[in-house]
Write a protein that holds these residues in place. Structure first.
Motif, PDB file in Angstrom:
ATOM      1  N   ALA A   1       0.887  -1.317  -0.147  1.00 47.26           N
ATOM      2  CA  ALA A   1      -0.014   0.002   0.016  1.00 47.26           C
ATOM      3  C   ALA A   1       0.924   1.254   0.087  1.00 47.26           C
ATOM      4  O   ALA A   1       0.309   2.411  -0.461  1.00 47.26           O
ATOM      5  CB  ALA A   1      -0.829   0.152   1.111  1.00 47.26           C
TER       6      ALA A   1
ATOM      7  N   GLU B   1       1.489   2.121  -3.410  1.00 50.30           N
ATOM      8  CA  GLU B   1       0.260   2.683  -3.974  1.00 50.30           C
ATOM      9  C   GLU B   1      -0.081   4.009  -3.593  1.00 50.30           C
ATOM     10  O   GLU B   1      -0.506   4.918  -4.422  1.00 50.30           O
ATOM     11  CB  GLU B   1      -0.905   1.567  -3.817  1.00 50.30           C
TER      12      GLU B   1
ATOM     13  N   SER C   1       2.120   6.442  -5.218  1.00 47.09           N
ATOM     14  CA  SER C   1       1.568   6.471  -6.727  1.00 47.09           C
ATOM     15  C   SER C   1       0.287   7.465  -6.852  1.00 47.09           C
ATOM     16  O   SER C   1       0.144   8.280  -7.961  1.00 47.09           O
ATOM     17  CB  SER C   1       1.727   5.475  -7.464  1.00 47.09           C
ATOM     18  N   SER C   2      -0.375   7.430  -5.935  1.00 46.77           N
ATOM     19  CA  SER C   2      -1.624   8.323  -5.665  1.00 46.77           C
ATOM     20  C   SER C   2      -1.347   9.709  -5.537  1.00 46.77           C
ATOM     21  O   SER C   2      -2.072  10.464  -5.913  1.00 46.77           O
ATOM     22  CB  SER C   2      -2.616   7.612  -4.981  1.00 46.77           C
TER      23      SER C   2
ATOM     24  N   ARG D   1     -10.073   0.094  -6.000  1.00 48.09           N
ATOM     25  CA  ARG D   1      -8.877  -0.114  -6.664  1.00 48.09           C
ATOM     26  C   ARG D   1      -8.813   0.173  -8.098  1.00 48.09           C
ATOM     27  O   ARG D   1      -7.876   0.644  -8.627  1.00 48.09           O
ATOM     28  CB  ARG D   1      -8.194  -1.419  -6.315  1.00 48.09           C
TER      29      ARG D   1
ATOM     30  N   PHE E   1      -4.996   1.309  -9.365  1.00 43.58           N
ATOM     31  CA  PHE E   1      -4.127   0.169  -8.873  1.00 43.58           C
ATOM     32  C   PHE E   1      -4.279  -1.069  -9.397  1.00 43.58           C
ATOM     33  O   PHE E   1      -3.484  -1.877  -9.468  1.00 43.58           O
ATOM     34  CB  PHE E   1      -4.090  -0.043  -7.407  1.00 43.58           C
TER      35      PHE E   1
ATOM     36  N   ALA F   1      -2.170   5.558 -12.413  1.00 50.61           N
ATOM     37  CA  ALA F   1      -2.619   5.937 -11.174  1.00 50.61           C
ATOM     38  C   ALA F   1      -1.876   7.409 -10.600  1.00 50.61           C
ATOM     39  O   ALA F   1      -2.678   8.185 -10.209  1.00 50.61           O
ATOM     40  CB  ALA F   1      -2.241   5.039  -9.924  1.00 50.61           C
TER      41      ALA F   1
ATOM     42  N   VAL G   1      -6.060   9.072  -2.147  1.00 54.36           N
ATOM     43  CA  VAL G   1      -6.613   7.807  -1.759  1.00 54.36           C
ATOM     44  C   VAL G   1      -6.320   7.770   0.012  1.00 54.36           C
ATOM     45  O   VAL G   1      -5.005   7.982   0.293  1.00 54.36           O
ATOM     46  CB  VAL G   1      -5.896   6.608  -2.443  1.00 54.36           C
TER      47      VAL G   1
ATOM     48  N   PHE H   1      -5.891   4.964   2.703  1.00 56.26           N
ATOM     49  CA  PHE H   1      -6.002   3.565   2.748  1.00 56.26           C
ATOM     50  C   PHE H   1      -6.380   2.795   4.396  1.00 56.26           C
ATOM     51  O   PHE H   1      -6.356   3.592   5.433  1.00 56.26           O
ATOM     52  CB  PHE H   1      -4.634   3.011   2.550  1.00 56.26           C
TER      53      PHE H   1
END
Lengths: 285, 352
Positions: free
Chosen positions: A180, A183, A186-187, B47, B52, B72, B79, B81
């Motif tokens: 995560a 991720e 990258s977000s 996602r 992603f 992305a 985002v 999480f």
């Protein structure tokens, strides 16, 4: 003293005894030996001197050998890191059978004995060995390559055998990084390179650090590979030390050289640890 | 500002169909919740939205332009999480400012925007702490600030409250809703907690096995569910089998437990139907003449504002109902129960 404390002490005893007998005693003996005078009929004399250290420090030859050992070890460490990181990355993404196969392949250099492995290199890289024969046969080269007894081959052979020591801790560290995080980066707009540079690389440092230390210490102290593959022309600290101890039988000088090598190694490790302390502290969370 | 349209999204993992044609829309400024049990495809949908994951089919467009080909890192979505995913090696300010740093914003602008974001989520004074040095609730606020500081077109939240204790959950839930409404940002929110979904959302998509079972407002989802699955997932519910169903204007005439009722329901029911009765659609009748059912009070829980009561019927079934707090009821009492047919809802019976 409580019962628990006594029990703990009792349990620690074998380890302490082992370290005392096989580390403290020999090193003390070595230090003592390094201050003895040279003997004429025995490997060492009866009185004491600091002469060996001043001789080592003032003689350019010893500096040159020390420098060669240091540069070789640094080069091996750096190449190991470059080769190992992508392998560790693939391993950290693998599961099940693929992971088991990768572990086996990675550990394979360690599954052959040190002599067999180095004789293998000698055979493969000899002037009329299979490597040269093949290259000649394919017409890629016109004259056989002189690979054996070069410093390059020493570095190559050391990288080959020490890669597992770098791959395994880095693989561990990479496995501990939650996907995560990548991720998340990258977000926030990070491309793959930026995510690697800013997130993965710093967070894998807890694996890079032990890998670097292990490979550096192992390669600066490596004896068999430089002795067999480096040839007679160049010396490294370990081959020089063994030559003094077993060849010329000047034990005090050999001991002094060994102590110098140990101290230099220790300084390198300490310097690396201090320089990276802040990064380590941050990335260990 | 962004209106989102998700159309017929499909994703397969081997033999497992994770998304089986998911379609959703979100108007600008709406908070849309994806609600469902684990494995229903809600996180997979999110996602895909975040980029992603690439769906096998379908489309996602924002203000009319397709974004599925956009990676992305170029979508410009924030985002949040489930496990916060804060960078452990960066300070709170470093985490919030990471995206700005990538955009190479001037130092002064960065400092200003980080300070603004921290004020928004009430985190002032924690700039130089590392994530491990702050509490779970504070970490979640950092994650929220980090997602908002880049002024994203779309905010995606994946079970952001799952790891917080009950008290903090309430606090952060309202914070998220306030911030989302204040900034007028479109948001998708994944959760398996129906009360969270009800309280926060403009629209709720109840998901089931990779499909959207119902997409409607929280009120509609609760009061007018299209099937038993939705009713079950969105709160306490009693289901009664109906005999004889006849459509009439604005509803159905039904026979249930020997009584005739006129109720509203899902359009188009032909034969088999069941009646949904939320606990508040049932009450204890003052005299047994008005009662539809007779039963024995089996469980009673005092909840403060009301009492939760479970009544065992002679045929073995049980009814859950909410009783006023000041009404004297005791376990073991005989009780007559009546139906408030205004609050009843007829649904097609699912053939098992």
């Amino acid at each position: 003293m409580t019962r628990g404390a006594r029990l703990r002490l009792l349990l620690a005893l074998p380890a302490v005894a082992l370290i005392f007998v096989f580390m403290v005693l020999p090193i003390t003996n070595m230090v003592e030996m390094s201050f003895r005078t040279l003997g004429t009929t025995a490997p060492f004399g009866d009185s004491y001197t600091t002469g060996h250290y001043s001789r080592i420090l003032s003689d350019g030859y010893y500096w040159q050998v020390l420098l060669r050992s240091l540069v070789t070890a640094l080069l091996v460490t750096l190449l190991c890191l470059l080769v190992s990181y992508p392998i560790a990355w693939h391993m950290s993404k693998a599961h099940g059978f693929k992971a088991v196969m990768l572990y086996a392949l990675i550990a394979s250099p360690l599954m052959t004995g040190v002599l067999v492995r180095n004789f293998g290199w000698m055979i493969v890289t000899a002037l009329n060995g299979p490597l040269n024969e093949t290259l000649l046969g394919l017409g890629i080269i016109e004259r056989p390559l002189r690979l054996l007894f070069t410093q390059g081959l020493v570095v190559l052979a050391l990288v080959h055998v020490f890669v597992p020591f770098m791959v395994l801790p880095i693989n561990n560290a990479l496995r501990n990084i939650p996907p995560a995080l990548v991720e998340a980066s990258s977000s926030m707009g990070a491309n793959r390179w930026q995510a690697f540079r800013d997130v993965i690389l710093p967070l894998s440092f807890p694996g890079i650090y032990p890998g670097v230390i292990l490979v550096f210490v192992l390669s600066i102290a490596a004896y068999v590979t430089p002795a067999l593959l480096g040839g007679q022309m160049v010396s490294y600290m370990p081959t020089l030390i063994v030559a003094e101890l077993n060849g010329t039988f000047r034990w005090p000088l050999g001991s002094a050289l060994a102590i110098v090598l140990a101290v230099v190694t220790l300084i390198c490790v300490a310097a690396f640890t201090l320089l990276t302390a802040k990064l380590m502290e941050k990335s260990r969370a | 500002m962004a209106a989102v349209e998700v159309r017929d999204l499909r994703k397969r993992y081997g033999s497992f169909l994770a998304l089986d044609g998911v379609s959703l829309t979100a108007q600008t400024g709406q908070l849309v919740t994806l609600l469902g049990p684990s494995g229903c495809g809600k996180s997979t949908t999110l996602r895909c939205l975040a980029g992603f994951l690439d769906p096998d089919g379908g489309s996602i467009s924002i203000d009319g332009s397709d974004i599925l080909g956009v990676p992305a890192n170029r979508r410009g979505f924030g985002v949040v999480f489930q496990n916060y995913a804060l960078f452990p090696h960066m300070t709170v300010a470093g985490n919030i400012g990471y995206g700005l740093k990538l955009q190479k914003r001037p130092k002064t602008e960065m400092a200003e925007r980080i300070a603004d974001a921290m004020r928004l989520v009430r985190l002032q004074g924690l700039e130089d702490r590392y994530p491990r040095q702050i509490s779970g609730g504070q970490q979640q606020r950092v994650a929220l600030a980090r997602a908002l500081v880049l002024r994203p077109r779309l905010l995606l939240l994946d079970e952001p409250l799952a790891n917080l204790d009950a008290r903090l959950r309430d606090e952060v839930r309202w914070l998220i809703r306030d911030v989302q409404q204040e900034s007028g940002i479109t948001a998708f929110y994944v959760t398996h907690d129906q009360s969270e979904a009800m309280a926060m959302s403009d629209m709720v998509a109840v998901m089931k096995e990779g499909r959207v079972a119902q997409f409607a407002t929280p009120r509609e989802i609760y009061q007018k569910p299209v099937e038993r699955y939705v009713a079950d997932f969105t709160g306490e519910a009693n289901f009664l089998s109906c005999t004889r169903v006849a459509p009439v204007a604005g509803g159905y005439d039904i026979e249930v437990a020997g009584a005739h009722l006129r109720v509203a329901g899902v359009p188009g029911i032909r034969d088999r139907a069941e009646l949904l009765l939320r606990p508040e659609a049932l009450s204890i009748a003052p005299d047994t003449g008005q009662a539809l059912f007779q039963g024995r009070v089996e469980k009673l829980a005092f909840l403060g504002a009301s009492q939760h009561c479970e009544v065992r019927l002679p045929d073995g079934g049980a009814l859950k109902l909410a009783v006023q707090a000041n009404r004297p009821v005791g376990v073991g009492d005989q009780a007559g129960i009546r139906i408030d047919s205004e609050h009843a809802w007829l649904m097609p019976e699912v053939r098992q």
